[in-house]
Design an enzyme around this catalytic site. Structure first.
Site, PDB file in Angstrom:
ATOM      1  CD  GLU A 237       7.578   8.645  -4.531  1.00 22.09           C
ATOM      2  OE1 GLU A 237       8.685   8.736  -5.103  1.00 22.09           O
ATOM      3  OE2 GLU A 237       7.114   7.633  -3.981  1.00 22.09           O
TER       4      GLU A 237
ATOM      5  CB  CYS B  46       7.851   4.964 -10.523  1.00 22.62           C
ATOM      6  SG  CYS B  46       6.238   5.023  -9.494  1.00 22.62           S
TER       7      CYS B  46
ATOM      8  CB  CYS C 154       5.145   8.271  -7.662  1.00 22.68           C
ATOM      9  SG  CYS C 154       4.901   6.674  -6.719  1.00 22.68           S
TER      10      CYS C 154
END
Length: 236
Positions: A112, A140, A143
């Site tokens: 990402e 996550c 990100c």
């Protein structure tokens, strides 16, 4: 017999004292290299950088079937595949589109973040960007925060993220990060069977001259509904 035993003992001692042969280098995916007799190939593999973001237009079939499968427990799936479509529309109304995928194996940055670092590092304020991601798993917390910051400073960017699985969705910090994505204007959805088929047709390697039909796995619809319910509970 005693002389033979003494000779064998001496040979063993000599072997133990000899310097150990250098271990064969490992490949980027952790497997031992096989083609060690080719010095040029060996040199090329040894000089590969230890960290990299893999990019391309189409990903291998086996990668898709394993990494994108929307299983409940994602054992062994410790990286992210991100397929993207970027549509840039200027003032004249003309739209330019680009697509590809990112894979973050052995990467210093997750896929990402790598998208914003390498694929779309800067946005022209005179252009409107509609970006769609098809990702093997949801972002996550770190990100997600990077996405929120990017959307906050880039008002002409619209982002839709479709995910195959939810990453560590039971963790409070991950749930909070997903809610921040929604608050920042990011649209987040679970991939439906039709979305997996779209990725198969547009981002997966096909045999030359023919396009193989997508074959959904047995529990694809059931797992989609499972994750859709979890995401709805998190974002409500």
């Amino acid at each position: 017999m005693a002389q033979k035993e003494e000779a064998a003992a001496a040979a063993a001692a000599a072997a133990a004292a000899a310097p150990a042969a250098p271990a064969a280098p490992a490949s980027q995916n952790g497997e031992d290299l096989e083609d060690l007799d080719n010095p040029e190939k060996l040199k090329e593999l040894i000089e590969l950088p230890p960290f990299e973001i893999v990019t391309g237009e189409r990903l291998p079939v086996n990668f898709f079937k394993f990494q994108f499968r929307n299983v409940e427990y994602s054992s062994g799936r410790n990286k992210t595949f991100l397929c993207y479509v970027v549509e840039a529309q200027g003032k004249g109304g003309q739209v330019q589109a680009s697509r590809g995928y990112l894979e973050d194996e052995h990467a210093a940055a997750h896929a990402e973040e790598a998208f914003f670092n390498t694929i779309l590092p800067a946005c022209d304020p005179a252009v409107r960007y509609n970006v769609t991601w098809y990702v093997s798993s949801s972002p996550c917390a770190a990100c997600a925060d990077r996405i929120v910051r990017t959307l906050g400073k880039t008002k002409n960017l619209r982002l839709l993220i479709l995910v195959g699985r939810l990453f560590m969705w039971e963790e409070p910090d991950v749930q909070a990060a997903l809610r921040r994505l929604k608050e920042a204007g990011c649209r987040l959805r679970i991939m439906k069977p039709q979305d997996f088929e779209y990725v198969w047709q547009n981002f997966v390697e096909q045999e030359e001259g023919e396009s193989k039909a997508f074959e959904p796995w047995e529990d694809i619809q059931e797992n989609f509904l499972y994750y859709e319910e979890k995401l709805a509970d998190i974002l409500k």
